[in-house]
Design an enzyme around this catalytic site. Structure first.
Site, mmCIF file in Angstrom:
data_model
loop_
_atom_site.group_PDB
_atom_site.id
_atom_site.type_symbol
_atom_site.label_atom_id
_atom_site.label_comp_id
_atom_site.label_asym_id
_atom_site.label_seq_id
_atom_site.Cartn_x
_atom_site.Cartn_y
_atom_site.Cartn_z
ATOM 1 N N THR A 46 45.766 39.097 42.153
ATOM 2 C CA THR A 46 44.638 38.155 41.745
ATOM 3 C C THR A 46 45.358 37.058 40.872
ATOM 4 O O THR A 46 44.887 35.659 41.232
ATOM 5 C CB THR A 46 43.654 38.966 41.104
ATOM 6 O OG1 THR A 46 43.156 40.055 41.822
ATOM 7 C CG2 THR A 46 42.282 38.079 40.850
ATOM 8 N N TYR A 109 33.222 43.388 47.598
ATOM 9 C CA TYR A 109 32.233 42.602 48.410
ATOM 10 C C TYR A 109 31.318 43.755 49.161
ATOM 11 O O TYR A 109 30.244 43.726 48.994
ATOM 12 C CB TYR A 109 32.367 41.560 49.059
ATOM 13 C CG TYR A 109 31.357 40.924 49.705
ATOM 14 C CD1 TYR A 109 30.398 39.968 48.954
ATOM 15 C CD2 TYR A 109 30.682 40.827 50.835
ATOM 16 C CE1 TYR A 109 29.528 39.225 49.290
ATOM 17 C CE2 TYR A 109 29.938 40.340 51.457
ATOM 18 C CZ TYR A 109 28.905 39.449 50.526
ATOM 19 O OH TYR A 109 28.062 38.808 51.188
ATOM 20 N N TYR A 135 44.541 49.563 43.140
ATOM 21 C CA TYR A 135 44.127 48.781 42.026
ATOM 22 C C TYR A 135 42.439 48.991 41.773
ATOM 23 O O TYR A 135 41.722 48.279 42.719
ATOM 24 C CB TYR A 135 44.622 47.406 42.457
ATOM 25 C CG TYR A 135 44.363 46.253 41.699
ATOM 26 C CD1 TYR A 135 43.994 46.403 40.386
ATOM 27 C CD2 TYR A 135 44.389 44.893 41.832
ATOM 28 C CE1 TYR A 135 43.550 45.316 39.451
ATOM 29 C CE2 TYR A 135 44.045 43.913 41.017
ATOM 30 C CZ TYR A 135 43.544 44.205 39.994
ATOM 31 O OH TYR A 135 43.405 43.043 39.097
ATOM 32 N N ARG A 140 35.744 42.412 39.638
ATOM 33 C CA ARG A 140 35.961 41.585 40.664
ATOM 34 C C ARG A 140 35.605 42.190 42.064
ATOM 35 O O ARG A 140 35.294 41.624 43.035
ATOM 36 C CB ARG A 140 37.519 41.447 40.802
ATOM 37 C CG ARG A 140 37.992 40.535 39.772
ATOM 38 C CD ARG A 140 39.374 40.075 40.046
ATOM 39 N NE ARG A 140 40.054 38.948 39.017
ATOM 40 C CZ ARG A 140 39.858 37.765 38.924
ATOM 41 N NH1 ARG A 140 39.096 37.215 39.889
ATOM 42 N NH2 ARG A 140 40.394 37.041 37.712
ATOM 43 N N LYS A 164 46.603 51.178 38.993
ATOM 44 C CA LYS A 164 46.136 49.983 38.072
ATOM 45 C C LYS A 164 44.702 50.034 37.810
ATOM 46 O O LYS A 164 44.060 49.577 38.718
ATOM 47 C CB LYS A 164 46.785 48.688 38.570
ATOM 48 C CG LYS A 164 46.660 47.562 37.630
ATOM 49 C CD LYS A 164 46.806 46.220 38.338
ATOM 50 C CE LYS A 164 46.527 45.048 37.334
ATOM 51 N NZ LYS A 164 46.685 43.683 37.837
ATOM 52 N N ILE A 206 50.395 46.457 34.226
ATOM 53 C CA ILE A 206 50.458 45.242 34.977
ATOM 54 C C ILE A 206 49.843 44.036 34.196
ATOM 55 O O ILE A 206 48.673 44.197 34.405
ATOM 56 C CB ILE A 206 50.140 45.365 36.491
ATOM 57 C CG1 ILE A 206 51.150 46.387 36.772
ATOM 58 C CG2 ILE A 206 50.281 43.961 37.194
ATOM 59 C CD1 ILE A 206 50.759 46.767 38.479
#
Length: 294
Positions: A46, A109, A135, A140, A164, A206
């Protein structure tokens, strides 16, 4: 997978004023991190503005970073999204010879159920020739990989080696740490919580801010993993102001402003993102001055 214990950094994609990729700046950034203690590099996450980087640019970025890196640090490549078939095709068509693991974001989404998330990563695990780091970033994606789904994937697929976790949810971190398989890695994706996660048994981070302050941030995480809380929190408290600032408008505009102040790269971003405001840049410059970085 000890190569992913410590501090990985989610590299920005530096741009020139015309928004083409600034490879000179990227080389400076990679060398800066290698020389200052970063344990591994993450490409096309990202923070790298992956959604506005073309497939051709992504291939060029991987090749360039691999060339600069010269096998000095492990490389992780972001390959994820909400079209499972496209991700499988990308994995099959990508030269992964210089890549040590894939970082794959939970589908955004579409808001799949937990079973949908499981089946998505199952399909990826069955074709990936490289280890996979899940992840989870609910802010998001608009959906959360629940601990039981992460652990189900960890137990069912040997090549799913880590998550993550970036939900900024302390309870979820602790639940994962409490119930994970022994060799499964819990990696923080929240810079502000990374030290606490490391002290609780996590494998590191990370990081976004880590690429700008790799010496201090990676040392903090190493101290945390070693259980040296007092020394680690000494660094954490020093880094708190700048860490908070970089996320106050949008990521990666904040970290790009820090890197510009450090003369590593420029602060240009691609739409729909916009550069950090002058007010934020002023606060960032002051925070760097306090840290003795300007």
């Amino acid at each position: 997978m000890t190569k992913f214990i410590g501090t990985g950094v989610a590299l920005i994609t530096p741009f020139k004023e015309d928004l083409s990729i600034d490879y000179d700046a990227l080389e400076r950034l990679v060398e800066y991190n290698i020389e200052n203690g970063t344990e591994y590099l993450v490409i096309s996450g990202t923070t790298g503005e992956s959604v506005t980087v073309t497939n051709e640019e992504k291939k060029a970025l991987v090749a360039f970073i691999a060339k600069v890196n010269k096998n000095r640090l492990p490389l992780v490549l972001g390959i994820g999204g909400n079209n499972t078939a496209n991700i499988i095709n990308e994995i099959k068509s990508t030269d992964l010879s210089n890549i040590d693991a894939i970082l794959s974001v939970s589908p955004y989404y579409s808001k799949p159920t937990q079973e949908g998330i499981y089946q998505h990563f199952k399909a990826i695990a069955e074709v990936s020739p490289k280890p996979i780091i899940l992840y989870n970033v609910p802010g998001r994606t608009s959906s959360n990989i629940l601990p039981e789904t992460t652990l189900r994937l960890a137990k069912d697929f040997d090549n799913i080696i880590a998550v993550k976790e970036a939900g900024n949810n302390v309870h979820q971190y602790l639940e994962l740490l409490r119930t994970k398989p022994e060799d499964f890695l819990i990696i923080s994706g929240d810079d502000d919580l990374a030290l606490g996660v490391a002290l609780a048994g996590g494998s590191g981070v990370i990081s976004v801010i880590g690429q700008a302050l790799p010496k201090e941030f990676s040392e903090m995480i190493r101290l945390g993993i070693a259980g040296k809380a007092k020394e680690a929190y000494g660094l954490h408290f020093k880094l708190m102001p700048i860490t908070g600032l970089i996320f106050s408008e949008n990521n990666p505009a904040g970290i790009k402003s820090v890197l510009e102040a450090l003369n590593i790269s420029k602060s240009h971003v691609r739409l729909p993102l916009v550069e950090a405001t002058d007010k934020l840049k002023s606060h960032i410059n002051e925070a760097l001055r306090v840290l003795g970085k300007s």
